[in-house]
Design a protein around this motif. Structure first.
Motif, PDB file in Angstrom:
ATOM      1  N   ALA A  65       0.835  -1.210   0.000  1.00 44.03           N
ATOM      2  CA  ALA A  65       0.000   0.000   0.000  1.00 44.03           C
ATOM      3  C   ALA A  65       0.867   1.256   0.000  1.00 44.03           C
ATOM      4  N   ALA A  66       2.048   1.165   0.622  1.00 41.21           N
ATOM      5  CA  ALA A  66       2.944   2.331   0.709  1.00 41.21           C
ATOM      6  C   ALA A  66       3.421   2.787  -0.674  1.00 41.21           C
ATOM      7  N   ASP A  67       3.370   1.887  -1.660  1.00 37.37           N
ATOM      8  CA  ASP A  67       3.816   2.233  -3.018  1.00 37.37           C
ATOM      9  C   ASP A  67       2.687   2.837  -3.857  1.00 37.37           C
ATOM     10  N   TYR A  68       1.484   2.857  -3.303  1.00 36.20           N
ATOM     11  CA  TYR A  68       0.333   3.280  -4.097  1.00 36.20           C
ATOM     12  C   TYR A  68       0.490   4.702  -4.625  1.00 36.20           C
ATOM     13  N   LYS A  69       0.306   4.848  -5.937  1.00 38.62           N
ATOM     14  CA  LYS A  69       0.360   6.170  -6.590  1.00 38.62           C
ATOM     15  C   LYS A  69      -0.840   6.265  -7.520  1.00 38.62           C
ATOM     16  N   ILE A  70      -1.459   7.400  -7.601  1.00 35.09           N
ATOM     17  CA  ILE A  70      -2.550   7.583  -8.557  1.00 35.09           C
ATOM     18  C   ILE A  70      -1.942   8.034  -9.885  1.00 35.09           C
ATOM     19  N   PRO A  71      -2.167   7.288 -10.971  1.00 29.04           N
ATOM     20  CA  PRO A  71      -1.581   7.680 -12.259  1.00 29.04           C
ATOM     21  C   PRO A  71      -2.138   9.023 -12.736  1.00 29.04           C
ATOM     22  N   PRO A  72      -1.303   9.828 -13.398  1.00 27.47           N
ATOM     23  CA  PRO A  72      -1.776  11.097 -13.962  1.00 27.47           C
ATOM     24  C   PRO A  72      -2.940  10.853 -14.923  1.00 27.47           C
ATOM     25  N   ALA A  73      -3.880  11.774 -14.955  1.00 27.38           N
ATOM     26  CA  ALA A  73      -5.054  11.646 -15.826  1.00 27.38           C
ATOM     27  C   ALA A  73      -5.466  13.036 -16.299  1.00 27.38           C
ATOM     28  N   PRO A  74      -4.666  13.623 -17.228  1.00 27.14           N
ATOM     29  CA  PRO A  74      -4.958  14.995 -17.683  1.00 27.14           C
ATOM     30  C   PRO A  74      -6.393  15.135 -18.206  1.00 27.14           C
ATOM     31  N   LEU A  75      -6.974  16.301 -17.935  1.00 27.97           N
ATOM     32  CA  LEU A  75      -8.365  16.544 -18.348  1.00 27.97           C
ATOM     33  C   LEU A  75      -8.404  17.074 -19.779  1.00 27.97           C
ATOM     34  N   MET A  76      -9.354  16.567 -20.558  1.00 27.49           N
ATOM     35  CA  MET A  76      -9.570  17.100 -21.907  1.00 27.49           C
ATOM     36  C   MET A  76     -10.522  18.292 -21.852  1.00 27.49           C
ATOM     37  N   ARG A  77     -11.330  18.341 -20.798  1.00 26.56           N
ATOM     38  CA  ARG A  77     -12.287  19.428 -20.685  1.00 26.56           C
ATOM     39  C   ARG A  77     -12.374  19.847 -19.220  1.00 26.56           C
ATOM     40  N   THR A  78     -12.372  21.143 -18.957  1.00 25.52           N
ATOM     41  CA  THR A  78     -12.533  21.611 -17.590  1.00 25.52           C
ATOM     42  C   THR A  78     -13.920  22.223 -17.432  1.00 25.52           C
ATOM     43  N   LEU A  79     -14.481  22.050 -16.241  1.00 25.00           N
ATOM     44  CA  LEU A  79     -15.860  22.465 -15.985  1.00 25.00           C
ATOM     45  C   LEU A  79     -15.908  23.427 -14.808  1.00 25.00           C
ATOM     46  N   ASP A  80     -16.754  24.428 -14.938  1.00 27.18           N
ATOM     47  CA  ASP A  80     -16.922  25.413 -13.872  1.00 27.18           C
ATOM     48  C   ASP A  80     -18.377  25.868 -13.849  1.00 27.18           C
ATOM     49  N   GLU A  81     -18.717  26.605 -12.822  1.00 29.17           N
ATOM     50  CA  GLU A  81     -20.078  27.102 -12.626  1.00 29.17           C
ATOM     51  C   GLU A  81     -20.693  27.616 -13.939  1.00 29.17           C
ATOM     52  N   GLY A  82     -21.870  27.125 -14.271  1.00 32.19           N
ATOM     53  CA  GLY A  82     -22.597  27.621 -15.436  1.00 32.19           C
ATOM     54  C   GLY A  82     -22.314  26.879 -16.726  1.00 32.19           C
ATOM     55  N   ASP A  83     -21.225  26.106 -16.753  1.00 33.93           N
ATOM     56  CA  ASP A  83     -20.949  25.307 -17.958  1.00 33.93           C
ATOM     57  C   ASP A  83     -22.034  24.241 -18.121  1.00 33.93           C
ATOM     58  N   THR A  84     -22.131  23.695 -19.318  1.00 38.80           N
ATOM     59  CA  THR A  84     -23.109  22.631 -19.534  1.00 38.80           C
ATOM     60  C   THR A  84     -22.420  21.397 -20.114  1.00 38.80           C
ATOM     61  N   VAL A  85     -22.974  20.240 -19.787  1.00 40.05           N
ATOM     62  CA  VAL A  85     -22.543  18.971 -20.367  1.00 40.05           C
ATOM     63  C   VAL A  85     -23.764  18.412 -21.101  1.00 40.05           C
ATOM     64  N   ASP A  86     -23.666  18.416 -22.426  1.00 40.63           N
ATOM     65  CA  ASP A  86     -24.814  18.056 -23.258  1.00 40.63           C
ATOM     66  C   ASP A  86     -24.670  16.615 -23.745  1.00 40.63           C
ATOM     67  N   LEU A  87     -25.573  15.746 -23.319  1.00 35.93           N
ATOM     68  CA  LEU A  87     -25.520  14.341 -23.731  1.00 35.93           C
ATOM     69  C   LEU A  87     -26.430  14.070 -24.925  1.00 35.93           C
ATOM     70  N   GLY A  88     -27.039  15.119 -25.475  1.00 29.90           N
ATOM     71  CA  GLY A  88     -27.948  14.936 -26.603  1.00 29.90           C
ATOM     72  C   GLY A  88     -29.383  14.855 -26.126  1.00 29.90           C
ATOM     73  N   ASP A  89     -29.681  13.865 -25.290  1.00 35.80           N
ATOM     74  CA  ASP A  89     -31.044  13.752 -24.759  1.00 35.80           C
ATOM     75  C   ASP A  89     -31.140  14.257 -23.320  1.00 35.80           C
ATOM     76  N   ARG A  90     -30.043  14.821 -22.822  1.00 34.98           N
ATOM     77  CA  ARG A  90     -30.035  15.326 -21.452  1.00 34.98           C
ATOM     78  C   ARG A  90     -28.953  16.391 -21.336  1.00 34.98           C
ATOM     79  N   LEU A  91     -29.309  17.480 -20.641  1.00 36.68           N
ATOM     80  CA  LEU A  91     -28.360  18.580 -20.500  1.00 36.68           C
ATOM     81  C   LEU A  91     -28.080  18.820 -19.017  1.00 36.68           C
ATOM     82  N   PHE A  92     -26.833  18.723 -18.640  1.00 38.86           N
ATOM     83  CA  PHE A  92     -26.461  18.993 -17.247  1.00 38.86           C
ATOM     84  C   PHE A  92     -25.858  20.384 -17.120  1.00 38.86           C
ATOM     85  N   ARG A  93     -26.274  21.086 -16.089  1.00 41.20           N
ATOM     86  CA  ARG A  93     -25.668  22.355 -15.710  1.00 41.20           C
ATOM     87  C   ARG A  93     -24.615  22.045 -14.647  1.00 41.20           C
ATOM     88  N   VAL A  94     -23.454  22.681 -14.753  1.00 44.89           N
ATOM     89  CA  VAL A  94     -22.390  22.474 -13.769  1.00 44.89           C
ATOM     90  C   VAL A  94     -22.546  23.497 -12.644  1.00 44.89           C
TER      91      VAL A  94
END
Ligand SMILES: [Zn+2]
Length: 182
Positions: A65-94
């Protein structure tokens, strides 16, 4: 057959441990730069190092467990207040809902009230004493959630909840922290 987009609600270890396994990643603008390094200082992965029974089965012989590291996972998209995530049939407000962590975001479908809360609110013991927690900010988040017209909420921990239960959780927190860091 459709692309799968994963959204990290914040950068704590129990929410990003396997993020690198998803090719399409979105997450909070506030902590976006840290997804490139997954620094222990922001993920708290070091808390896992001394955890008794951290895993039920070793992922590899001699793994510690002492060796545990979380691998890097760069974001392709950043989200902030008011942004939207559009799934086509559903729209999420951030919504940006800091307190538990400074970067906490949530997704809210205003059309039918579906709410993914992350650790901004959930039906279990709320954690507000991490080094990056902020009780005053958490109180403002709870105030805001009192008026959010959800149908069903799914938190990062605990059972799902409806609007009435969410108000109980938020009011409970506001009562408990009345006069603290306001
Ligand atoms: Zn968290």
């Amino acid at each position: 057959g459709k692309p799968l987009l994963v959204v990290a609600t914040h950068i704590h270890l129990d929410h990003v441990g396997s993020l690198h396994e998803f090719p399409l990643r979105a997450g909070p603008r506030h902590s976006a730069a840290y997804f490139n390094s997954m620094d222990d200082a922001v993920t708290y992965a070091h808390m896992f190092h001394d955890l008794e029974d951290a895993v039920s089965k070793l992922p590899a012989p001699g793994w510690k467990a002492a060796d545990y590291k979380i691998p890097p996972a760069p974001l392709m998209r950043t989200l902030d207040e008011g942004d939207t995530v559009d799934l086509g049939d559903r729209l999420f407000r951030v919504l940006h809902l800091p307190g538990h962590s400074p970067d906490s975001i949530a997704l809210f479908d205003e059309a039918d009230g579906l709410f993914f809360a992350g650790d901004a609110i959930y039906d279990a013991m709320l954690i507000d004493d991490l080094p990056d927690s902020d009780r005053s900010a958490y109180r403002r988040t709870m105030q805001r959630l009192l008026d959010l017209p959800i149908r069903i909420g799914h938190g990062g921990h605990g059972p799902s909840f409806d609007a009435k239960r969410m108000r109980e959780i938020a009011n409970g927190y506001l009562r408990r922290t009345d006069g603290i860091g306001a």
